[in-house]
Design an enzyme around this catalytic site. Structure first.
Site, mmCIF file in Angstrom:
data_model
loop_
_atom_site.group_PDB
_atom_site.id
_atom_site.type_symbol
_atom_site.label_atom_id
_atom_site.label_comp_id
_atom_site.label_asym_id
_atom_site.label_seq_id
_atom_site.Cartn_x
_atom_site.Cartn_y
_atom_site.Cartn_z
ATOM 1 N N GLU A 175 0.886 -1.167 0.000
ATOM 2 C CA GLU A 175 0.000 0.000 0.000
ATOM 3 C C GLU A 175 0.918 1.208 0.000
ATOM 4 O O GLU A 175 1.567 1.508 0.994
ATOM 5 C CB GLU A 175 -0.919 -0.025 1.233
ATOM 6 C CG GLU A 175 -2.087 0.941 1.131
ATOM 7 C CD GLU A 175 -1.722 2.358 1.542
ATOM 8 O OE1 GLU A 175 -1.539 3.196 0.624
ATOM 9 O OE2 GLU A 175 -1.601 2.619 2.744
ATOM 10 N N CYS A 197 -1.667 8.844 2.788
ATOM 11 C CA CYS A 197 -1.642 8.401 1.393
ATOM 12 C C CYS A 197 -2.986 8.630 0.717
ATOM 13 O O CYS A 197 -3.047 8.872 -0.482
ATOM 14 C CB CYS A 197 -1.243 6.925 1.319
ATOM 15 S SG CYS A 197 -2.285 5.841 2.311
#
Length: 451
Positions: free
Chosen positions: A227, A261
């Site tokens: 990720e 993110c």
């Protein structure tokens, strides 16, 4: 030695002796020993302990939140919310692991055929500093409930948080050594991956770190889940509820000082509402309270380190030289970077093309929905997108046109234990959370029985 530096005071708060290669190997062996018993432990017993973990988190949330704030600058109110979310993911998998891992019958020409879901062994988790508890628990809760063991290589700046997480599982009654925090620097990660007792690796972090870990895992033919970064667009159409879009847009960009993110980093406004939206938005941005992360009223703390603030200032400076206009913010004060809004941006400017891991919102207008989708998709990342409109039916028709791991309509992109989480393109591969997350680190075994 590995040190934690409080980014608000710039003072050293914790120091840790780095483990030797032999000590890391011994801890991995012990994790594998714990796995040999844990894999045969009933789901009912695993769930009982995971519920205990949620209880421990809530009982100690004030102390754990303070550690987060001191190690990486997150406002303490947001840090408490992070701990609460960790408790939620523990409870979610305690409640749902059994149906998620139940044998799945498959109709074939066999008398009986089905798929079984069995744990792999010791999983290495390489985790970042920005959500030092949540990033770990969203991996650990499903991985442990699936019957795996885990060793954690946490970001060096938040090693106290890593130790606290190990403490949570110990206080909850999990078998000794089932979850261990490895106090090592990034240079030792590749060697850990090569250890035969490590069966898979998961990483949340930067694109370079993800590339390095995936390469090392690939050479060892070991499963990896990544990720990585994101450059999410936040798209507001002419028919959107502007007040709601502004409210959500503030949190989408500026919570955790923008160090996320999945934060909205590119604000795309349809021309008909652009001026009205920006008037409301700028007023809200300028009113955000900055200050001491340990102050309950602080919304914007500091960057996790001064070097992060320096990088943000460079991205802004280069973009301004290319023609961008700063409406507010843009200049750092040591590790503090103010909430910033930038307009007149182009696709090649750093604040629009790159991931800005801090409180910077780059604003661009568009005429048509087709143009907005094209701008959104023109990115090397593919983590998520937010779309604001009152025409829900039309919005659902547009979902498949976005090159993203997630599309959130009239909401910010967020992680939720019930939903799969992850991206495409250079945002990574694999999924965390939901039923998909617990099945990432299992052996999907085919069973075929003929009379």
């Amino acid at each position: 030695m590995i040190h934690s530096i409080n980014p608000y005071t710039d003072k050293k708060i914790y120091s840790f002796s780095e483990l030797t290669d032999e000590e890391v190997s011994l801890k991995t062996d012990r994790a594998d020993d714990a796995f040999s018993t844990w894999k045969n432990t009933s789901l009912e017993e695993r769930a009982k302990l995971m519920f205990n973990a949620a209880k421990v988190l809530r009982e100690h949330k004030t102390d754990y939140a303070k550690t987060i704030s001191m190690e990486m600058g997150k406002p303490v109110k947001q840090a408490v919310a992070e701990i609460e979310k960790c408790a939620w993911v523990c409870e979610y998998y305690a409640e749902n692991a059994e149906p998620f891992l139940a044998d799945e019958s498959i109709v074939t020409d066999a008398h009986k055929s089905y798929a079984k879901f069995e744990p792999l062994g010791v999983i290495l988790a390489v985790m970042p500093w920005n959500y030092p508890f949540w990033q770990v628990f969203r991996f650990a809760a499903p991985a442990l409930m699936a019957g795996n063991a885990a060793v954690l290589k946490h970001a060096s700046s938040v090693m106290k948080s890593g130790n606290n997480i190990q403490e949570v599982f110990e206080k909850a009654g999990f078998p000794k050594n089932l979850f261990q925090n490895l106090i090592i620097g990034s240079s030792k990660v590749e060697k850990v991956i090569t250890n035969k007792k490590i069966k898979a690796v998961t990483l949340t972090g930067s694109q370079p770190a993800g590339s390095a870990v995936a390469s090392a895992a690939g050479r060892e033919i070991k499963k990896s889940v990544l990720e990585l970064g994101g450059n999410n667009a936040f798209i507001v159409l002419n028919d959107a509820d502007l007040d709601a879009a502004v409210d959500v847009g503030i949190n989408a960009r500026y919570q955790n000082a923008g160090q996320s993110c999945i934060a909205a980093k590119r604000l795309l406004l349809q021309e008909g509402i652009a001026d009205a939206f920006m008037e409301k938005y700028l007023e809200r941005v300028k009113a955000l309270k900055s200050g001491d992360p340990l102050d309950e009223s602080t919304y914007i703390g500091v960057m996790a380190s001064e070097s992060h603030a320096v990088e943000l200032e460079m991205q802004v400076g280069i973009s301004v030289k290319m023609g961008a206009k700063v409406l507010t913010g843009g200049k750092r004060d040591k590790a503090y970077f103010p909430p910033t809004v930038i307009t007149d941006v182009t696709a090649e400017m750093p604040v629009f093309k790159e991931e800005t891991f801090g409180p910077i919102m780059a604003v661009k207008t568009f005429k048509t929905v087709d143009e907005a989708i094209a701008i959104s998709n023109n990115s090397s990342f593919g983590l998520g997108v937010s779309l604001f409109t009152k025409d829900i039916a039309k919005a659902e028709e547009l979902v498949s046109r976005f090159d993203e791991g997630a599309v959130f309509i009239n909401e910010l992109v967020k992680s939720d234990p019930r939903l799969p989480f992850g991206g495409i393109k250079k945002s990574g591969f694999g999924r965390e959370l939901g039923i998909f997350g617990i099945r990432e680190f299992v052996n999907i075994k085919t069973v075929f029985i003929q009379k």
